[in-house]
Motif scaffolding. Structure first.
Motif, PDB file in Angstrom:
ATOM      1  N   GLN A 282       0.825  -1.207   0.000  1.00 31.41           N
ATOM      2  CA  GLN A 282       0.000   0.000   0.000  1.00 31.41           C
ATOM      3  C   GLN A 282       0.863   1.262   0.000  1.00 31.41           C
ATOM      4  OE1 GLN A 282      -2.585  -0.673   3.349  1.00 31.41           O
ATOM      5  NE2 GLN A 282      -4.237  -1.336   2.010  1.00 31.41           N
ATOM      6  N   ASP A 283       2.049   1.187   0.595  1.00 27.35           N
ATOM      7  CA  ASP A 283       2.948   2.341   0.529  1.00 27.35           C
ATOM      8  C   ASP A 283       3.554   2.471  -0.858  1.00 27.35           C
ATOM      9  OD1 ASP A 283       2.440   2.879   3.140  1.00 27.35           O
ATOM     10  OD2 ASP A 283       4.222   1.832   3.900  1.00 27.35           O
ATOM     11  N   THR A 284       3.830   1.352  -1.486  1.00 30.04           N
ATOM     12  CA  THR A 284       4.432   1.372  -2.818  1.00 30.04           C
ATOM     13  C   THR A 284       3.412   1.783  -3.872  1.00 30.04           C
ATOM     14  OG1 THR A 284       5.864  -0.437  -2.111  1.00 30.04           O
ATOM     15  CG2 THR A 284       5.779   0.021  -4.460  1.00 30.04           C
ATOM     16  N   PHE A 285       2.221   1.226  -3.794  1.00 34.26           N
ATOM     17  CA  PHE A 285       1.160   1.516  -4.767  1.00 34.26           C
ATOM     18  C   PHE A 285      -0.038   2.117  -4.044  1.00 34.26           C
ATOM     19  CE2 PHE A 285       3.333  -2.276  -6.546  1.00 34.26           C
ATOM     20  CZ  PHE A 285       3.877  -1.677  -7.649  1.00 34.26           C
ATOM     21  N   ASN A 286       0.055   3.384  -3.698  1.00 36.53           N
ATOM     22  CA  ASN A 286      -1.075   4.032  -3.033  1.00 36.53           C
ATOM     23  C   ASN A 286      -2.073   4.536  -4.074  1.00 36.53           C
ATOM     24  OD1 ASN A 286       0.173   6.260  -4.065  1.00 36.53           O
ATOM     25  ND2 ASN A 286       0.834   7.072  -2.100  1.00 36.53           N
ATOM     26  N   VAL A 287      -3.198   5.037  -3.606  1.00 32.60           N
ATOM     27  CA  VAL A 287      -4.275   5.428  -4.516  1.00 32.60           C
ATOM     28  C   VAL A 287      -3.865   6.589  -5.416  1.00 32.60           C
ATOM     29  CG1 VAL A 287      -5.453   6.998  -2.934  1.00 32.60           C
ATOM     30  CG2 VAL A 287      -6.753   5.824  -4.671  1.00 32.60           C
ATOM     31  N   GLY A 288      -3.020   7.481  -4.922  1.00 35.31           N
ATOM     32  CA  GLY A 288      -2.574   8.614  -5.743  1.00 35.31           C
ATOM     33  C   GLY A 288      -1.754   8.174  -6.937  1.00 35.31           C
ATOM     34  N   GLN A 289      -0.835   7.250  -6.700  1.00 32.33           N
ATOM     35  CA  GLN A 289       0.002   6.764  -7.802  1.00 32.33           C
ATOM     36  C   GLN A 289      -0.817   5.956  -8.802  1.00 32.33           C
ATOM     37  OE1 GLN A 289       2.973   4.622  -5.656  1.00 32.33           O
ATOM     38  NE2 GLN A 289       4.353   6.391  -5.536  1.00 32.33           N
ATOM     39  N   ILE A 290      -1.727   5.154  -8.307  1.00 35.92           N
ATOM     40  CA  ILE A 290      -2.564   4.346  -9.201  1.00 35.92           C
ATOM     41  C   ILE A 290      -3.455   5.235 -10.059  1.00 35.92           C
ATOM     42  CG2 ILE A 290      -4.421   2.631  -9.250  1.00 35.92           C
ATOM     43  CD1 ILE A 290      -1.704   1.469  -8.542  1.00 35.92           C
ATOM     44  N   MET A 291      -4.048   6.261  -9.451  1.00 37.20           N
ATOM     45  CA  MET A 291      -4.927   7.151 -10.206  1.00 37.20           C
ATOM     46  C   MET A 291      -4.133   7.996 -11.205  1.00 37.20           C
ATOM     47  SD  MET A 291      -7.833   6.222  -9.398  1.00 37.20           S
ATOM     48  CE  MET A 291      -8.702   7.411 -10.362  1.00 37.20           C
ATOM     49  N   LEU A 292      -2.940   8.425 -10.822  1.00 35.60           N
ATOM     50  CA  LEU A 292      -2.103   9.177 -11.754  1.00 35.60           C
ATOM     51  C   LEU A 292      -1.746   8.325 -12.968  1.00 35.60           C
ATOM     52  CD1 LEU A 292      -0.554  11.803 -12.331  1.00 35.60           C
ATOM     53  CD2 LEU A 292       1.398  10.768 -11.178  1.00 35.60           C
ATOM     54  N   PHE A 293      -1.380   7.075 -12.727  1.00 33.48           N
ATOM     55  CA  PHE A 293      -1.083   6.171 -13.834  1.00 33.48           C
ATOM     56  C   PHE A 293      -2.314   5.949 -14.703  1.00 33.48           C
ATOM     57  CE2 PHE A 293      -0.829   1.853 -15.585  1.00 33.48           C
ATOM     58  CZ  PHE A 293       0.312   1.992 -16.353  1.00 33.48           C
ATOM     59  N   SER A 294      -3.481   5.804 -14.077  1.00 33.02           N
ATOM     60  CA  SER A 294      -4.722   5.604 -14.820  1.00 33.02           C
ATOM     61  C   SER A 294      -5.062   6.817 -15.674  1.00 33.02           C
ATOM     62  CB  SER A 294      -5.851   5.301 -13.847  1.00 33.02           C
ATOM     63  OG  SER A 294      -7.069   5.200 -14.509  1.00 33.02           O
ATOM     64  N   ILE A 295      -4.843   8.017 -15.147  1.00 37.34           N
ATOM     65  CA  ILE A 295      -5.117   9.232 -15.921  1.00 37.34           C
ATOM     66  C   ILE A 295      -4.168   9.361 -17.105  1.00 37.34           C
ATOM     67  CG2 ILE A 295      -5.030  11.755 -15.786  1.00 37.34           C
ATOM     68  CD1 ILE A 295      -6.179  11.468 -12.934  1.00 37.34           C
ATOM     69  N   VAL A 296      -2.900   9.007 -16.893  1.00 37.11           N
ATOM     70  CA  VAL A 296      -1.924   9.044 -17.997  1.00 37.11           C
ATOM     71  C   VAL A 296      -2.333   8.053 -19.088  1.00 37.11           C
ATOM     72  CG1 VAL A 296       0.461   8.521 -18.616  1.00 37.11           C
ATOM     73  CG2 VAL A 296      -0.022   9.932 -16.618  1.00 37.11           C
ATOM     74  N   VAL A 297      -2.745   6.856 -18.687  1.00 38.34           N
ATOM     75  CA  VAL A 297      -3.200   5.861 -19.661  1.00 38.34           C
ATOM     76  C   VAL A 297      -4.443   6.348 -20.400  1.00 38.34           C
ATOM     77  CG1 VAL A 297      -4.201   3.542 -19.875  1.00 38.34           C
ATOM     78  CG2 VAL A 297      -2.150   3.895 -18.512  1.00 38.34           C
ATOM     79  N   ALA A 298      -5.360   7.008 -19.695  1.00 43.82           N
ATOM     80  CA  ALA A 298      -6.576   7.530 -20.325  1.00 43.82           C
ATOM     81  C   ALA A 298      -6.251   8.624 -21.337  1.00 43.82           C
ATOM     82  CB  ALA A 298      -7.540   8.052 -19.267  1.00 43.82           C
ATOM     83  N   ILE A 299      -5.302   9.506 -20.998  1.00 44.10           N
ATOM     84  CA  ILE A 299      -4.910  10.565 -21.941  1.00 44.10           C
ATOM     85  C   ILE A 299      -4.250   9.969 -23.177  1.00 44.10           C
ATOM     86  CG2 ILE A 299      -3.324  12.504 -22.241  1.00 44.10           C
ATOM     87  CD1 ILE A 299      -3.956  13.247 -19.312  1.00 44.10           C
ATOM     88  N   LEU A 300      -3.384   8.983 -22.975  1.00 46.66           N
ATOM     89  CA  LEU A 300      -2.770   8.313 -24.130  1.00 46.66           C
ATOM     90  C   LEU A 300      -3.826   7.593 -24.969  1.00 46.66           C
ATOM     91  CD1 LEU A 300       0.498   6.886 -22.563  1.00 46.66           C
ATOM     92  CD2 LEU A 300       0.286   8.764 -24.191  1.00 46.66           C
ATOM     93  N   ASN A 301      -4.827   7.029 -24.311  1.00 44.23           N
ATOM     94  CA  ASN A 301      -5.914   6.366 -25.020  1.00 44.23           C
ATOM     95  C   ASN A 301      -6.691   7.357 -25.886  1.00 44.23           C
ATOM     96  OD1 ASN A 301      -7.835   4.475 -25.793  1.00 44.23           O
ATOM     97  ND2 ASN A 301      -9.073   4.810 -23.971  1.00 44.23           N
ATOM     98  N   VAL A 302      -6.918   8.559 -25.384  1.00 44.71           N
ATOM     99  CA  VAL A 302      -7.633   9.582 -26.159  1.00 44.71           C
ATOM    100  C   VAL A 302      -6.823   9.960 -27.392  1.00 44.71           C
ATOM    101  CG1 VAL A 302      -8.434  11.970 -26.134  1.00 44.71           C
ATOM    102  CG2 VAL A 302      -8.975  10.469 -24.239  1.00 44.71           C
ATOM    103  N   VAL A 303      -5.530  10.172 -27.214  1.00 46.26           N
ATOM    104  CA  VAL A 303      -4.675  10.565 -28.346  1.00 46.26           C
ATOM    105  C   VAL A 303      -4.606   9.443 -29.379  1.00 46.26           C
ATOM    106  CG1 VAL A 303      -2.319  11.164 -29.005  1.00 46.26           C
ATOM    107  CG2 VAL A 303      -3.355  12.206 -26.980  1.00 46.26           C
TER     108      VAL A 303
END
Length: 135
Positions: free
Chosen positions: A84-105
């Motif tokens: 949970q310290d390594t993969f907290n909700v902030g890091q997971i959501m940031l990665f998800s947003i980056v993937v979503a932006i790449l998906n849009v492009v």
């Protein structure tokens, strides 16, 4: 008045024949496809971000992360390790947003490429035959 009602009744009894129209799709508007691909990609991106958050919340609430921490501590022998310290909700959501932006492009670019390729292939194939009826 009865004559109008009788005429309407006679018109209603006539069977209407189904008409079939066959058209060829010989051109797709480039900007319409790009706009549609962009909207679909944005919708998929939003679904990705929301689904990622829901999956993380469910895994956190069910205690899967605690069980996984205990298993990894036994395997690695490190008592300070926490997933949970390594993969907290902030890091997971940031990665998800980056993937979503790449998906849009990527989705928008793929839509544009498909429109161009279809418009070029119509010159060779003659287009896509589409049939319509008036049911």
């Amino acid at each position: 008045m009865s004559s109008v009602a009788e005429r309407l009744q006679k018109k209603a009894k006539r069977p209407s024949g189904t008409k079939q129209v066959r058209l060829k799709l010989v051109y797709i508007d480039f900007w319409s496809v790009v706009k549609l691909a962009f909207l679909i990609s944005v919708a998929i991106g939003i679904i990705t971000v929301v689904a990622t958050f829901l999956i993380w919340a469910i895994l956190n609430q069910t205690g899967i992360f605690d069980d996984l921490d205990a298993l990894l501590r036994d395997i690695l022998g490190d008592s300070n390790f926490s997933i949970q310290d390594t993969f907290n909700v902030g890091q997971i959501m940031l990665f998800s947003i980056v993937v979503a932006i790449l998906n849009v492009v990527v989705g928008t670019v793929l839509g544009a490429i498909i429109a161009v390729l279809y418009n070029l292939s119509v010159r060779i194939t003659g287009g896509l035959l589409v049939g319509f009826t008036n049911n």
